[in-house]
Scaffold this motif. Structure first.
Motif, mmCIF file in Angstrom:
data_model
loop_
_atom_site.group_PDB
_atom_site.id
_atom_site.type_symbol
_atom_site.label_atom_id
_atom_site.label_comp_id
_atom_site.label_asym_id
_atom_site.label_seq_id
_atom_site.Cartn_x
_atom_site.Cartn_y
_atom_site.Cartn_z
ATOM 1 N N ILE A 168 -5.815 -17.698 12.906
ATOM 2 C CA ILE A 168 -5.789 -16.253 12.681
ATOM 3 C C ILE A 168 -4.486 -15.851 11.992
ATOM 4 C CG2 ILE A 168 -5.817 -13.997 13.803
ATOM 5 C CD1 ILE A 168 -7.488 -15.249 16.029
ATOM 6 N N LEU A 169 -3.363 -16.361 12.506
ATOM 7 C CA LEU A 169 -2.067 -16.027 11.921
ATOM 8 C C LEU A 169 -1.919 -16.584 10.514
ATOM 9 C CD1 LEU A 169 0.252 -16.589 15.021
ATOM 10 C CD2 LEU A 169 -0.513 -14.424 14.053
ATOM 11 N N LEU A 170 -2.562 -17.719 10.252
ATOM 12 C CA LEU A 170 -2.491 -18.307 8.919
ATOM 13 C C LEU A 170 -3.101 -17.392 7.865
ATOM 14 C CD1 LEU A 170 -1.561 -20.887 7.470
ATOM 15 C CD2 LEU A 170 -3.853 -21.816 7.814
ATOM 16 N N GLY A 171 -4.038 -16.539 8.274
ATOM 17 C CA GLY A 171 -4.577 -15.554 7.351
ATOM 18 C C GLY A 171 -3.922 -14.201 7.480
ATOM 19 N N ALA A 172 -3.593 -13.800 8.722
ATOM 20 C CA ALA A 172 -3.088 -12.439 8.952
ATOM 21 C C ALA A 172 -1.652 -12.267 8.486
ATOM 22 C CB ALA A 172 -3.196 -12.104 10.438
ATOM 23 N N VAL A 173 -0.793 -13.234 8.766
ATOM 24 C CA VAL A 173 0.623 -13.091 8.386
ATOM 25 C C VAL A 173 0.799 -13.038 6.866
ATOM 26 C CG1 VAL A 173 2.894 -14.194 8.473
ATOM 27 C CG2 VAL A 173 1.484 -14.079 10.535
ATOM 28 N N PRO A 174 0.200 -13.958 6.089
ATOM 29 C CA PRO A 174 0.335 -13.826 4.626
ATOM 30 C C PRO A 174 -0.271 -12.534 4.084
ATOM 31 C CG PRO A 174 -0.412 -16.023 5.198
ATOM 32 C CD PRO A 174 -0.503 -15.204 6.443
ATOM 33 N N ALA A 175 -1.377 -12.074 4.667
ATOM 34 C CA ALA A 175 -1.972 -10.818 4.206
ATOM 35 C C ALA A 175 -1.031 -9.650 4.451
ATOM 36 C CB ALA A 175 -3.310 -10.584 4.901
ATOM 37 N N ALA A 176 -0.391 -9.630 5.626
ATOM 38 C CA ALA A 176 0.563 -8.555 5.925
ATOM 39 C C ALA A 176 1.764 -8.618 4.984
ATOM 40 C CB ALA A 176 1.022 -8.657 7.370
ATOM 41 N N LEU A 177 2.286 -9.813 4.753
ATOM 42 C CA LEU A 177 3.420 -9.958 3.836
ATOM 43 C C LEU A 177 3.034 -9.581 2.415
ATOM 44 C CD1 LEU A 177 4.988 -13.298 5.129
ATOM 45 C CD2 LEU A 177 5.769 -10.968 5.551
ATOM 46 N N LEU A 178 1.814 -9.902 2.025
ATOM 47 C CA LEU A 178 1.340 -9.537 0.688
ATOM 48 C C LEU A 178 1.277 -8.024 0.530
ATOM 49 C CD1 LEU A 178 0.176 -10.397 -2.044
ATOM 50 C CD2 LEU A 178 -2.077 -10.513 -0.964
ATOM 51 N N ALA A 179 0.796 -7.328 1.563
ATOM 52 C CA ALA A 179 0.740 -5.869 1.505
ATOM 53 C C ALA A 179 2.138 -5.275 1.388
ATOM 54 C CB ALA A 179 0.026 -5.323 2.745
ATOM 55 N N VAL A 180 3.090 -5.816 2.155
ATOM 56 C CA VAL A 180 4.470 -5.325 2.084
ATOM 57 C C VAL A 180 5.058 -5.580 0.697
ATOM 58 C CG1 VAL A 180 6.803 -5.665 3.003
ATOM 59 C CG2 VAL A 180 4.851 -5.559 4.557
ATOM 60 N N ALA A 181 4.797 -6.771 0.136
ATOM 61 C CA ALA A 181 5.341 -7.097 -1.182
ATOM 62 C C ALA A 181 4.754 -6.205 -2.268
ATOM 63 C CB ALA A 181 5.068 -8.574 -1.499
ATOM 64 N N VAL A 182 3.451 -5.959 -2.203
ATOM 65 C CA VAL A 182 2.812 -5.085 -3.195
ATOM 66 C C VAL A 182 3.370 -3.674 -3.091
ATOM 67 C CG1 VAL A 182 0.625 -3.985 -3.797
ATOM 68 C CG2 VAL A 182 0.702 -6.442 -3.391
ATOM 69 N N ASP A 183 3.520 -3.186 -1.865
ATOM 70 C CA ASP A 183 4.060 -1.843 -1.667
ATOM 71 C C ASP A 183 5.481 -1.746 -2.206
ATOM 72 O OD1 ASP A 183 3.842 0.871 -0.110
ATOM 73 O OD2 ASP A 183 5.740 -0.004 0.523
ATOM 74 N N ALA A 184 6.321 -2.747 -1.916
ATOM 75 C CA ALA A 184 7.708 -2.707 -2.372
ATOM 76 C C ALA A 184 7.795 -2.776 -3.899
ATOM 77 C CB ALA A 184 8.491 -3.859 -1.745
ATOM 78 N N ALA A 185 6.973 -3.634 -4.512
ATOM 79 C CA ALA A 185 7.016 -3.776 -5.967
ATOM 80 C C ALA A 185 6.589 -2.485 -6.670
ATOM 81 C CB ALA A 185 6.129 -4.938 -6.406
ATOM 82 N N LEU A 186 5.508 -1.897 -6.222
ATOM 83 C CA LEU A 186 5.030 -0.663 -6.860
ATOM 84 C C LEU A 186 5.928 0.527 -6.532
ATOM 85 C CD1 LEU A 186 1.173 -1.039 -6.465
ATOM 86 C CD2 LEU A 186 2.565 -1.377 -8.499
ATOM 87 N N ARG A 187 6.525 0.525 -5.350
ATOM 88 C CA ARG A 187 7.478 1.594 -5.018
ATOM 89 C C ARG A 187 8.707 1.502 -5.925
ATOM 90 N NH1 ARG A 187 7.681 4.732 -0.470
ATOM 91 N NH2 ARG A 187 6.178 3.373 0.596
#
Length: 398
Positions: A365-384
């Motif tokens: 579960i964490l193998l999918g959830a942790v990268p997905a959460a980090l991806l969302a944070v990275a996308v938000d930071a880049a576009l911000r």
């Protein structure tokens, strides 16, 4: 009575504010750091590692040594003390607390596996998760206390060093990641493809609609109402509703079936994700275009610009920072919806989340959830960051 400066006699007896009080961080920031200290204090006493003989079997909870517990207790309180007396240095203990928590997770999982079978797993227990949560909040609070701008990211090189040196190599999530190998990379690439394609389709559909609706109140009400209606449908329900019509289309038109359109897989996933992303793109587009100063448009008209020139040279550049905020919201939303789309065979990081749920394997579960959460944070930071850059270039506040 009053002195020559006009102050009352009683006012002379009032103590002046202390230097420490003047230099301390704001009360709300200190409250954030106090809330950050609570999970760290609790995490220091709770079990840190769950040692299991294999991925699925129940295991044994292990606690930290006394010296490590004492170090965590001290670092849990230091950011709050620094915010009171030396706000500009709050980032130092906050960064140390986060890096110590990660280091302890790596070293304790490694120590737990000494003498164990190859398929034994050492996972993070409640103490580790609470401490990481508190340390992350402390780092966020430290950024609000001032200090060097780059200090808020001082933990990043340390975390990279811990990863590159293999300190976290025995953590069960990374062990599962190594065992999955190329399959995980393929699912991550599929996740990115789903998000990128759906966002592109939403912009292709939503941008012209926003331009059309920005000057027409009835059209704006209709398109925004439809997009709002889609947002009220739960993602799982929307994916299920799309299965039947897409299956019927694929059966009725063999060319669509040959192109990959079917009731399950990528086609319904992209359809649902595109519909979900339309609302923030449409709403922010309409608001941004309507918010362009009328004086700027009138000045462009007075210079003899055509309607097309006014749009491309004046309205769109001025509206772009606000519009991009909607694109950012849509992109972050799509990262989450793409994980749910794995239920209908679209692939992506959600594959590991649901696979782990089916087999009660937390590490998957964490193998999918942790990268997905980090991806969302990275996308938000880049576009911000892109929003801020455009706002500065156009001379407007971010």
């Amino acid at each position: 009575m009053s002195d020559p400066a006009g102050r009352g006699v009683g006012a002379e007896r009032l103590p002046a504010p202390s230097a420490a009080g003047r230099s301390g961080a704001r009360g709300d920031v200190q409250a954030v750091l106090a809330l950050a200290a609570l999970p760290m204090l609790a995490g220091a006493w709770l079990p840190w590692v769950l040692l299991r003989p294999n991925r699925l079997a129940p295991g044994e909870y292990l606690r930290l040594p006394l010296a490590s517990t004492a170090a965590l207790l001290v670092l849990a309180l230091l950011p709050l003390a620094a915010a009171r007396w030396r706000p500009a240095l709050t980032w130092v203990p906050a960064t140390l607390a986060l890096l110590l928590a990660v280091w302890l997770l790596g070293t304790r999982t490694g120590a737990a596996l000494v003498g164990q079978a190859e398929f034994a797993r050492a996972s993070a227990a409640s103490g580790a998760w609470l401490t990481l949560l508190g340390a992350g909040v402390a780092v966020y609070g430290a950024r609000l206390c001032g200090g060097p701008r780059a200090a808020g990211w001082a933990w990043l090189p340390g975390l990279a060093a811990l990863l590159l040196t293999g300190t976290l190599a025995d953590w069960s999530v990374l062990v599962e990641g190594r065992s999955e190998g190329p399959r995980w990379v393929q699912e991550l690439a599929q996740h990115l493809r789903l998000v990128g394609t759906a966002l592109g389709l939403a912009l292709l559909i939503g941008a012209p609609l926003a331009v059309w609706a920005s000057g027409r109140e009835r059209v704006a009400g209709a398109v925004l109402g439809a997009a709002n209606a889609v947002q009220t449908i739960p993602s799982l329900a929307l994916l299920g509703l799309l299965i039947a019509p897409l299956s019927a289309l694929a059966n009725a038109f063999p060319a669509l079936r040959e192109a990959g359109v079917s009731g399950i897989g990528v086609a319904p996933a992209l359809s649902a994700m595109t519909l979900y992303a339309l609302l923030p793109v449409l709403r922010n587009g309409v608001v941004a275009l309507r918010g362009v100063p009328a004086g700027a448009v009138d000045a462009a008209r007075g210079m003899g610009m055509t309607a097309s020139q006014r749009f491309w040279r004046v309205q769109l550049p001025l509206a772009l920072p606000v519009w991009l905020s909607g694109v950012r919201q849509a992109a972050v939303l799509l990262v989450g919806v793409a994980a749910v789309a794995a239920l209908i065979g679209a692939g992506g990081l959600g594959t590991y989340i649901f696979k782990g749920l089916q087999s009660a394997a937390t590490d998957l579960i964490l193998l999918g959830a942790v990268p997905a959460a980090l991806l969302a944070v990275a996308v938000d930071a880049a576009l911000r960051g892109l929003e801020s850059l455009l706002a500065r270039r156009l001379g407007r506040a971010a």
